[in-house]
Enzyme design. Structure first.
Site, PDB file in Angstrom:
ATOM      1  N   HIS A 235      -1.109   5.513   6.989  1.00  0.00           N
ATOM      2  CA  HIS A 235       0.347   5.568   6.849  1.00  0.00           C
ATOM      3  C   HIS A 235       0.822   4.351   6.063  1.00  0.00           C
ATOM      4  O   HIS A 235       0.240   3.273   6.150  1.00  0.00           O
ATOM      5  CB  HIS A 235       1.010   5.605   8.230  1.00  0.00           C
ATOM      6  CG  HIS A 235       2.474   5.883   8.171  1.00  0.00           C
ATOM      7  ND1 HIS A 235       3.407   4.895   7.965  1.00  0.00           N
ATOM      8  CD2 HIS A 235       3.162   7.053   8.253  1.00  0.00           C
ATOM      9  CE1 HIS A 235       4.616   5.444   7.936  1.00  0.00           C
ATOM     10  NE2 HIS A 235       4.497   6.749   8.113  1.00  0.00           N
ATOM     11  N   GLU A 313       3.083  11.009   1.118  1.00  0.00           N
ATOM     12  CA  GLU A 313       4.342  10.380   1.501  1.00  0.00           C
ATOM     13  C   GLU A 313       4.694   9.288   0.489  1.00  0.00           C
ATOM     14  O   GLU A 313       4.167   8.167   0.569  1.00  0.00           O
ATOM     15  CB  GLU A 313       4.216   9.726   2.877  1.00  0.00           C
ATOM     16  CG  GLU A 313       4.026  10.693   4.008  1.00  0.00           C
ATOM     17  CD  GLU A 313       4.467  10.081   5.326  1.00  0.00           C
ATOM     18  OE1 GLU A 313       5.372  10.631   5.944  1.00  0.00           O
ATOM     19  OE2 GLU A 313       3.931   9.036   5.718  1.00  0.00           O
TER      20      GLU A 313
HETATM   21  O1  LIG Z   1       6.802   7.947   9.784  1.00  0.00           O
HETATM   22  C1  LIG Z   1       7.040   9.068   9.439  1.00  0.00           C
HETATM   23  C2  LIG Z   1       6.971   9.500   8.088  1.00  0.00           C
HETATM   24  O2  LIG Z   1       6.439   8.483   7.355  1.00  0.00           O
HETATM   25  C3  LIG Z   1       8.268   9.975   7.487  1.00  0.00           C
HETATM   26  O3  LIG Z   1       9.376   9.336   8.041  1.00  0.00           O
HETATM   27  P1  LIG Z   1      10.860   9.876   7.726  1.00  0.00           P
HETATM   28  O4  LIG Z   1      10.824  11.338   7.899  1.00  0.00           O
HETATM   29  O5  LIG Z   1      11.738   9.189   8.728  1.00  0.00           O
HETATM   30  O6  LIG Z   1      11.172   9.467   6.320  1.00  0.00           O
END
Ligand SMILES: O=C[C@H](O)COP(=O)(O)O
Length: 403
Positions: A235, A313
């Site tokens: 992540h 992401e």
């Molecule tokens: O931690 C979760 C993911 O990285 C996406 O977060 P988010 O949906 O708040 O942008």
């Protein structure tokens, strides 16, 4: 895992609609066969109810992943609410049809059954003959196919995974419906040892299958005790806040997979990297680290990617409210799939789920989900709102059904 969208529900309850699936890698398309014998609806309903098989594909379905309650948002109270919302959300077992094996037999059976019906209905009640002539042999075949193919994931076609912070995993696992699987947000790089504060793996079973290895025999580790089936690795916060490097993350992934734990492998570029035109290079580099370590644990065979979900992401979209446009996300997903094709195999490229994360919410999920190569979502903030998360899940299921 499956969440039920209205479209699924309507098809399931429509006796005149026979739905079957075909698979192109993990991407599943549905064929709709409208029965022309509308007056025989109860007949078809009866037949169809016996033709349905729970999700039994050997290929994993698309996934929706909630990374619930990371950082400051995760409290005991918010987690309890999330669990409560998800338990009461309309998430239905997504019944699918094991098309490749059942469908040809299904057609034959329908034909024979119709012939049988019209013959017997002219001389006596067909109900008397039905169990003996048609039903029993058919059920035997269905039973055999179910046994030989196996039923995975409780019949779900879309996975839903909740990834609470470690301290709430037990709470979630003990209170959340078994319909939804649980993931950790990180794990240690190998078996046990003196690594104070690190969370280790101990997985003995995965999806009903026993896994034994010398590593496992030597380790007494923790996540399995809590019932986690997945772990999120790489992540952006682990990479850019904690400082984890590709190599280190790759090792974790390989170890988790070697222990039968599914890996949600995160990749993604920083804003400055995107602006410098390096998005693909960054993603390829991160993919290479995952793939490289996988190839080490599978020395005698092609690396298995069956339990890997790639989560793209873009870092600039995480928690910022700046979601990537469907076109931007799709472009990277295609590139990652292409990378897998060139560097791993065509089959892996076709099968591997690539999900998108970064400011996904109930309002933008449907447009994103329409893109061919977006197989699901990694959701942060919106996953804390149960009803909104259910909307996101349904957007993936709806896409699958419509495909
Ligand atoms: O931690 C979760 C993911 O990285 C996406 O977060 P988010 O949906 O708040 O942008």
């Amino acid at each position: 895992m499956a969440a039920v969208s209205t479209s699924v529900a309507s098809q399931i309850t429509n006796p005149n609609s026979v739905v079957s699936t075909q698979f192109s890698g993990l991407r599943r398309s549905f064929l709709k066969l409208e029965s022309s014998v509308s007056t025989q609806s109860s007949f078809f309903q009866n037949v169809d109810s016996h033709l349905r098989l729970s999700s039994s594909s050997r290929r994993a379905p698309r996934g929706v992943v909630a990374m619930a309650a990371s950082g400051k948002n995760g409290t005991k109270e918010s987690i309890s609410k999330l669990v409560s919302d998800l338990n009461s959300a309309t998430l239905e077992a997504d019944v699918v049809y094991f098309n490749t094996l059942v469908f040809p037999f299904k057609l034959l059976y329908l034909e024979l059954s119709l012939v049988h019906y019209f013959i017997t209905s002219t001389c006596c009640s067909w109900f008397l003959f039905w169990p003996h002539y048609g039903y029993s042999p058919y059920m035997l075949v269905v039973w055999y196919l179910k046994r030989s193919v196996g039923v995975s994931n409780g019949g779900m076609a879309v996975y839903v995974v909740v990834a609470p912070p470690f301290v709430y995993i037990d709470q979630v696992k003990n209170s959340l419906t078994s319909r939804i699987e649980v993931s950790a947000q990180n794990c240690w790089i190998s078996k046990g040892g003196a690594f104070t504060g690190e969370i280790r793996l101990r997985f003995v079973t995965y999806k009903g299958t026993q896994y034994y290895s010398s590593l496992q025999l030597a380790s007494v580790e923790q996540l399995k005790d809590l019932g986690c089936q997945w772990v999120i690795l790489g992540h952006s916060e682990r990479r850019h806040v904690i400082g984890e490097k590709d190599e280190f993350i790759g090792k974790k992934a390989a170890y988790a997979l070697s222990q039968g734990v599914g890996v949600i492998a995160c990749i993604g570029e920083l804003l400055e990297e995107r602006e410098a035109g390096k998005t693909f290079d960054v993603c390829y580099q991160q993919m290479k680290a995952f793939a490289g370590k996988l190839s080490i644990i599978y020395v005698n065979a092609l690396p298995s990617w069956d339990n890997v979900v790639v989560a793209y992401e873009p870092v600039w979209a995480i928690g910022t409210g700046k979601v990537a446009s469907p076109e931007q996300a799709q472009e990277v997903h295609v590139a990652v799939r292409d990378w897998l094709k060139k560097n791993v195999s065509e089959e892996v490229a076709s099968k591997t789920r690539i999900i998108y994360g970064g400011s996904v919410n109930g309002g933008n999920c449907a447009e994103l989900a329409k893109k061919e190569d977006i197989d699901g979502f990694l959701v942060g903030g919106a996953s804390l709102k149960g009803p909104e998360f259910a909307t996101i899940i349904n957007s993936v299921t709806a896409k699958k059904v419509a495909a």
